[in-house]
Design a protein around this motif. Sequence first.
Motif, short mmCIF file in Angstrom:
data_model
loop_
_atom_site.label_atom_id
_atom_site.label_comp_id
_atom_site.label_asym_id
_atom_site.label_seq_id
_atom_site.Cartn_x
_atom_site.Cartn_y
_atom_site.Cartn_z
N SER A 132 7.86 2.00 -23.48
CA SER A 132 7.73 2.25 -25.15
C SER A 132 9.42 2.61 -25.33
CB SER A 132 6.89 3.56 -25.52
OG SER A 132 7.12 3.82 -26.80
N HIS A 134 12.54 0.92 -28.36
CA HIS A 134 13.07 0.09 -29.44
C HIS A 134 13.48 -1.33 -28.96
CE1 HIS A 134 13.20 3.11 -32.64
NE2 HIS A 134 13.82 4.07 -31.85
N TRP A 135 13.39 -2.40 -29.75
CA TRP A 135 13.65 -3.66 -29.26
C TRP A 135 14.90 -3.95 -28.67
CZ3 TRP A 135 11.24 -7.48 -27.33
CH2 TRP A 135 11.82 -8.75 -27.32
N VAL A 161 4.19 -4.94 -30.57
CA VAL A 161 4.70 -3.92 -31.36
C VAL A 161 3.53 -2.73 -31.35
CG1 VAL A 161 5.36 -3.56 -33.73
CG2 VAL A 161 5.90 -5.79 -33.05
N ASP A 162 4.41 -1.72 -31.24
CA ASP A 162 3.68 -0.45 -31.21
C ASP A 162 2.76 -0.34 -32.62
OD1 ASP A 162 2.24 2.14 -30.82
OD2 ASP A 162 4.29 3.11 -30.07
N ALA A 166 6.13 0.63 -36.01
CA ALA A 166 6.29 -0.77 -36.10
C ALA A 166 7.83 -0.93 -35.69
CB ALA A 166 6.28 -1.36 -37.49
N THR A 167 8.65 -0.02 -35.53
CA THR A 167 10.06 -0.12 -34.97
C THR A 167 10.00 -0.01 -33.50
OG1 THR A 167 10.60 2.25 -35.13
CG2 THR A 167 11.03 1.02 -37.08
N MET A 169 8.43 -1.02 -29.68
CA MET A 169 7.76 -1.98 -28.76
C MET A 169 7.07 -1.54 -27.54
SD MET A 169 8.60 -4.93 -30.05
CE MET A 169 8.00 -6.21 -28.92
#
Length: 187
Positions: A132, A134-135, A161-162, A166-167, A169
């Motif tokens: 888990s 951020h991209w 996307v979680d 939504a921010t 991954m």
Amino acid sequence: MMEKLRAAYQRMNQRERMMTLGVAGILFLLINIFIWKWILGTIGNSRRELASRKATRAEQTVYMKERELWAKRDQWLQTTQPIPKGAEEASTLLDQLKQMGGKYNILIENPAIGSGETTPTHHAVFASIETSSHWPDLVHFLYDVQQPDAFIVFESVNLAVDGSDATMMRGKFKIARWFAPPQRKKG
């Protein structure tokens, strides 16, 4: 023989003659269809085989032209590919992944380790993890993990996307490290 057929034909009435000609025509048509289907099928198979042989020949030509390159790569592989030190290699891989994950703030969940397949070219150990993050952090993590000298490969990757943020991954990875096969010693 021809006289007998001619005599039999002469004894027939008009309706029998038409029926005989019709049956003979249908038989002639069916035999022709069968023969043409066989001929066209053979031609099609020959064309496919020719195309396959041409592709194989082109591939062989490329390999022959690049023989030196492949010899150098094989030599590099023989000298660089690590030899497994023991059963702890999967655990070492997982520790390495956790360390890299910590470097990029990647949350690693549900770790699992195991021994993978053994082929003539490599012996694998794997670690399965869920992440888990951020991209951008995940991209840096993936880049750092898969370096040519590390012999680490991603056998399966599932990114999404979680749903709650939504921010973020979510990822599921099966990451393997390839070692030299047991029958090959380091050169």
